[in-house]
Design an enzyme around this catalytic site. Sequence first.
Site, PDB file in Angstrom:
ATOM      1  N   SER A  45       3.935  10.281 -15.128  1.00  0.00           N
ATOM      2  CA  SER A  45       3.474   9.607 -16.334  1.00  0.00           C
ATOM      3  C   SER A  45       4.387   9.936 -17.524  1.00  0.00           C
ATOM      4  O   SER A  45       5.586   9.704 -17.450  1.00  0.00           O
ATOM      5  CB  SER A  45       2.011   9.974 -16.591  1.00  0.00           C
ATOM      6  OG  SER A  45       1.401   9.080 -17.485  1.00  0.00           O
ATOM      7  N   ASP A 157      -0.274   4.848 -12.324  1.00  0.00           N
ATOM      8  CA  ASP A 157      -0.054   6.205 -12.815  1.00  0.00           C
ATOM      9  C   ASP A 157      -0.104   7.253 -11.699  1.00  0.00           C
ATOM     10  O   ASP A 157      -1.068   7.335 -10.941  1.00  0.00           O
ATOM     11  CB  ASP A 157      -1.101   6.525 -13.874  1.00  0.00           C
ATOM     12  CG  ASP A 157      -0.706   7.687 -14.769  1.00  0.00           C
ATOM     13  OD1 ASP A 157      -0.440   8.775 -14.237  1.00  0.00           O
ATOM     14  OD2 ASP A 157      -0.666   7.493 -15.998  1.00  0.00           O
TER      15      ASP A 157
END
Length: 275
Positions: A45, A157
């Site tokens: 991320s 993610d």
Amino acid sequence: MVDILRKKKLGLALSGGAAKGIAHIGVLQALKDRNLKISYISGTSVGAIIASLFSFEVELDEIGRFAKSLSISKISKFKPSRSGIFNNDNLRGLLREFLGYSQIEDAILPLSIIATDINSGAKVVLNSGDVCDAVCASSAIPGIFAPVEISGIPLVDGGLVQNLPVDVLREMGANFCIGSDLSSSYRFSKVTNIVDVIRNSFGIMVYYKDYSQIEICDLLISMELGDFSLNDNTDRFDELVAIGYESTIRALEGLKESDTTLFGTVTRAVKGIFE
């Protein structure tokens, strides 16, 4: 003990943590100031964003300039679809300014980026292909950002499966692994909209699931970031960088000789906050 580390193949894992990722810059600066050369780097991320820039030798001042754009309002483009509220065109555009159309395998510093196959739930380690696409995939919070399709697979993610990607550093060749963890002091904000609900839900999951990666760190850099926003910390940029820097120096100073052996254990004083 820092002298011993200079003889190691150091791996650095940068965790997810949204706009708190500015603190990673302080970590990198502290390691640089102690003449500790990173041999391998991984990220999830926001950690993937910082790791990718660093792996292509973007100067820390320039990474800081980029990090000041790390807010949902600046890196996202409102485009509702069946799979997300926003798309990542703005983030991709910002990354292109620094990285162009670079491929992960061409990074000066070997790089691995973690994403999640939203169809199967599998962890996907991206170590080849377009670096900007990989970063956008790794930071696509489910429900907020639309998945990024790479090789026909919809990716979101990486924090869903591994927020602190340490084990991949071992696979890359590191014999001493450092983890920069933004999520150890997560505090939940009062929800006012659907974005807050998704963000808090994601934070709860991340907070409780990555202990296995913490266990295999040789050095864990844990930061007290509970008072910082997950959305926008540009007005507290210097404060976050300072926390990352000071936390790294404290962790290095707390190392014992036994902690610098091959596949050592995480510094006990630091690890204790998780027990």
